[in-house]
Scaffold this motif. Structure first.
Motif, PDB file in Angstrom:
ATOM      1  N   ASP A  27      35.631  23.457  32.079  1.00 55.72           N
ATOM      2  CA  ASP A  27      36.420  24.736  31.922  1.00 55.72           C
ATOM      3  C   ASP A  27      37.684  24.882  32.133  1.00 55.72           C
ATOM      4  N   PRO A  28      38.623  25.084  31.332  1.00 52.13           N
ATOM      5  CA  PRO A  28      40.142  25.196  31.485  1.00 52.13           C
ATOM      6  C   PRO A  28      40.172  25.937  32.683  1.00 52.13           C
ATOM      7  N   ARG A  29      39.773  27.240  32.699  1.00 48.55           N
ATOM      8  CA  ARG A  29      39.955  28.336  33.770  1.00 48.55           C
ATOM      9  C   ARG A  29      39.971  27.913  35.079  1.00 48.55           C
ATOM     10  N   PHE A  30      39.011  26.809  35.269  1.00 48.81           N
ATOM     11  CA  PHE A  30      38.825  26.381  36.684  1.00 48.81           C
ATOM     12  C   PHE A  30      39.255  24.842  36.878  1.00 48.81           C
ATOM     13  N   ASP A  31      39.998  24.237  36.019  1.00 43.90           N
ATOM     14  CA  ASP A  31      40.567  22.880  36.203  1.00 43.90           C
ATOM     15  C   ASP A  31      41.168  22.764  37.522  1.00 43.90           C
ATOM     16  N   ARG A  32      40.836  21.969  38.340  1.00 38.60           N
ATOM     17  CA  ARG A  32      41.435  21.665  39.668  1.00 38.60           C
ATOM     18  C   ARG A  32      41.386  22.801  40.568  1.00 38.60           C
ATOM     19  N   SER A  33      40.403  23.525  40.230  1.00 37.54           N
ATOM     20  CA  SER A  33      40.337  24.900  41.169  1.00 37.54           C
ATOM     21  C   SER A  33      40.002  24.624  42.783  1.00 37.54           C
ATOM     22  N   VAL A  34      40.353  25.332  43.591  1.00 36.83           N
ATOM     23  CA  VAL A  34      39.794  25.552  44.720  1.00 36.83           C
ATOM     24  C   VAL A  34      39.396  26.836  45.008  1.00 36.83           C
ATOM     25  N   ILE A  35      38.148  27.181  45.199  1.00 40.97           N
ATOM     26  CA  ILE A  35      37.600  28.684  45.472  1.00 40.97           C
ATOM     27  C   ILE A  35      36.995  28.900  46.911  1.00 40.97           C
ATOM     28  N   LEU A  36      37.373  30.020  47.516  1.00 41.24           N
ATOM     29  CA  LEU A  36      36.888  30.486  48.537  1.00 41.24           C
ATOM     30  C   LEU A  36      35.476  31.139  48.342  1.00 41.24           C
ATOM     31  N   MET A  37      34.565  30.886  48.516  1.00 38.61           N
ATOM     32  CA  MET A  37      33.151  31.461  47.970  1.00 38.61           C
ATOM     33  C   MET A  37      33.256  32.842  49.196  1.00 38.61           C
ATOM     34  N   CYS A  38      33.208  33.930  48.591  1.00 34.28           N
ATOM     35  CA  CYS A  38      33.279  35.087  49.674  1.00 34.28           C
ATOM     36  C   CYS A  38      31.904  35.715  49.879  1.00 34.28           C
ATOM     37  N   ASP A  39      31.180  35.739  48.621  1.00 37.88           N
ATOM     38  CA  ASP A  39      29.676  36.197  48.856  1.00 37.88           C
ATOM     39  C   ASP A  39      28.762  35.442  47.799  1.00 37.88           C
TER      40      ASP A  39
END
Length: 195
Positions: A27-39
């Motif tokens: 999914d190019p929107r999330f390529d190499r993404s780092v996401i802090l899960m808030c909920d």
């Protein structure tokens, strides 16, 4: 304090953790993404992408557009593209030295999430939260979606580290997040496609 630095959460849920995109996420929107899960619950999941920027937009411009009063000490930094959902809505990640009783979500013992103008006012003030950043939009998943992506190895999971979350090295966050797991991008790309 628990070892995962998160408020008490049901087992199996990832609130307060980092999601690190694997190279084959698809999914190019999330390529190499780092996401802090808030909920994260059985019904939904919500997080803020920590390493994508809104091109050409910085905090002082947002403050000016929204009529937020600034000082000479007001920070100038990029605005994050927090995810593809509700991109017109702002979310402030901040250390727990700022909070509002009714509108701050405790993400970890040290990090909160607020989406009120009070949080922007605090960021622009002469006594801002120790660390903070503004994101437009968020990443969201419906019931079972994130679990399916985890089962497909689209994401690696790591503990949220305040230093990494608020690092000004936005472009380096993906590799730095992998490093917290003792992994390099070369290890992952060399392992992709194997069962």
């Amino acid at each position: 304090m628990s070892s995962n630095d998160s408020p008490s959460r049901p087992p199996g849920f990832l609130g307060g953790k980092l999601l690190i995109a694997s190279p084959g996420i698809g999914d190019p929107r999330f390529d190499r993404s780092v996401i802090l899960m808030c909920d994260h619950s059985a019904e939904h999941a919500m997080g803020i992408v920590l390493n994508k920027q809104v091109e050409g937009l910085r905090l002082p411009e947002v403050f000016e557009q929204l009529g937020v009063e600034t000082t000479d000490e007001t920070i100038d930094r990029p605005v994050l593209l927090g995810g593809p959902v509700e991109r017109q809505r702002g979310f402030v990640l901040h250390t727990n030295d700022f909070q509002t009783v009714d509108s701050t979500l405790a993400v970890t013992d040290h990090i909160g999430l607020s989406s009120t103008k009070d949080a922007l006012d605090a960021m622009a003030s002469s006594t801002p939260p120790r660390r903070s950043m503004l994101a437009l939009g968020y990443a969201g998943w419906g019931s079972g979606q994130l679990e399916d992506e985890l089962a497909a190895n689209a994401w690696l999971v790591a503990d949220a580290d305040e230093t990494l979350v608020f690092s000004d090295d936005i472009d380096g966050k993906w590799e730095n997040a992998l490093g917290t797991l003792g992994v390099t991008p070369e290890h992952l790309s060399g392992a992709s496609g194997t069962a």
